[in-house]
Scaffold this motif. Structure first.
Motif, mmCIF file in Angstrom:
data_model
loop_
_atom_site.group_PDB
_atom_site.id
_atom_site.type_symbol
_atom_site.label_atom_id
_atom_site.label_comp_id
_atom_site.label_asym_id
_atom_site.label_seq_id
_atom_site.Cartn_x
_atom_site.Cartn_y
_atom_site.Cartn_z
ATOM 1 N N ARG A 33 0.866 -1.182 0.000
ATOM 2 C CA ARG A 33 0.000 0.000 0.000
ATOM 3 C C ARG A 33 0.903 1.234 0.000
ATOM 4 N N HIS A 34 0.817 2.025 -1.056
ATOM 5 C CA HIS A 34 1.598 3.256 -1.174
ATOM 6 C C HIS A 34 0.682 4.462 -0.974
ATOM 7 N N VAL A 35 1.282 5.572 -0.605
ATOM 8 C CA VAL A 35 0.557 6.840 -0.486
ATOM 9 C C VAL A 35 1.079 7.786 -1.554
ATOM 10 N N ARG A 142 1.759 9.152 8.183
ATOM 11 C CA ARG A 142 0.566 9.916 8.544
ATOM 12 C C ARG A 142 -0.685 9.251 7.987
ATOM 13 N N LYS A 143 -0.690 9.012 6.662
ATOM 14 C CA LYS A 143 -1.845 8.380 6.029
ATOM 15 C C LYS A 143 -1.745 6.861 6.047
ATOM 16 N N ASN A 144 -0.526 6.322 5.951
ATOM 17 C CA ASN A 144 -0.330 4.873 5.984
ATOM 18 C C ASN A 144 -0.313 4.383 7.426
ATOM 19 N N THR A 145 -1.417 4.611 8.113
ATOM 20 C CA THR A 145 -1.583 4.202 9.503
ATOM 21 C C THR A 145 -2.960 3.564 9.660
ATOM 22 N N VAL A 146 -3.147 2.843 10.739
ATOM 23 C CA VAL A 146 -4.458 2.237 10.996
ATOM 24 C C VAL A 146 -5.524 3.324 11.110
#
Length: 253
Positions: A33-35, A142-146
């Motif tokens: 999963r990339h941002v 920041r976005k690649n978090t649960v």
């Protein structure tokens, strides 16, 4: 969200902590999963202990992840601003002023594993956290978090972690839907583990039984109930009630 013109009149969108992650922010490629890279405005306010320092010294002393010369350059070109204005490197900050640090962010990828919602109620959400994903915004994430993924893909916000798991660890996570509920949960934690005391070395180790049927952990079972009595936001006074009496039990748990 701020907008300004960059090179070649290309519009740049500066995101701030107020801009939530969205579903289209993510790209899935080769099992990860990339941002999408984004511009971000880090915002902080001058604490009392920061007041009286120059803007460059403040960053060099408090945010040590970058060299001193980087902060000099960032101030000179306006990537670091005070109250929305460019300032000289010799500028002395005052208490409560707003400091902005503008960056182009490239978050590290995480494994594209399912983040399953196991239970959802009006006051609590339980999920199965996959390995490699941090629980909440921290460091480069920041976005690649649960928390970010649940907000972007399930419209679950705000969420307050009752407890945390390390980024590389998978397992169950409990989130409260309000700060008050999270505080109530945290005050009712019971820790069960096995404590193995080595009398010869005067040391103990703790181990938990992972799943039913696993090899039984070493040592003797130990149980402690922890209740938070008060907190100042940084430190807490905690009541520790040992249900069992094992050497080093409270220290390890």
């Amino acid at each position: 969200m701020k907008r300004k013109r960059g090179k070649g009149d290309m519009e740049i969108v500066w995101q701030t902590p107020a801009n939530p992650p969205e579903r289209h922010d993510y790209i899935f490629r080769n099992g990860k999963r990339h941002v999408r890279p984004y511009y971000f405005e880090f915002i902080s306010h001058v604490k009392n202990r920061w007041a009286g320092k120059t803007i460059v010294d403040l960053f060099a002393q408090e945010f040590k992840g970058r060299p001193y010369d980087y902060y000099v350059s960032a101030v000179e070109c306006g990537r670091i601003q005070v109250d929305g204005e460019m300032v000289p490197v010799s500028y002395v900050v005052k208490s409560s002023q707003k400091i902005s640090h503008f960056l182009h962010r490239h978050e590290p990828p995480v494994m594209a594993l399912d983040l399953s919602i196991l239970h959802k109620e009006s006051e609590v959400v339980t999920v199965c956290k996959p390995a490699s994903v941090p629980v909440h915004p921290c460091g480069q994430y920041r976005k690649n978090t649960v928390v970010g993924i649940l907000q972007a893909e399930h419209d679950l916000a705000p969420l307050f972690p009752v407890h945390r798991l390390d980024r590389l660890v998978s397992g169950l996570l409990i989130f409260a839907r309000s700060a008050a509920k999270a505080d109530l949960f945290r005050q009712q934690q019971v820790v069960n583990a096995n404590v193995d005391y080595n009398a010869r070395e005067g040391r103990s180790s703790a181990e938990e039984e992972k799943c039913p049927g696993d090899i039984h952990p070493k040592g003797k079972s130990a149980c402690t109930k922890f209740t938070r009595i008060s907190t100042n936001g940084t430190y807490s006074i905690v009541l520790c009630e040992p249900v069992t009496g094992r050497t080093h039990q409270v220290f390890l748990q």
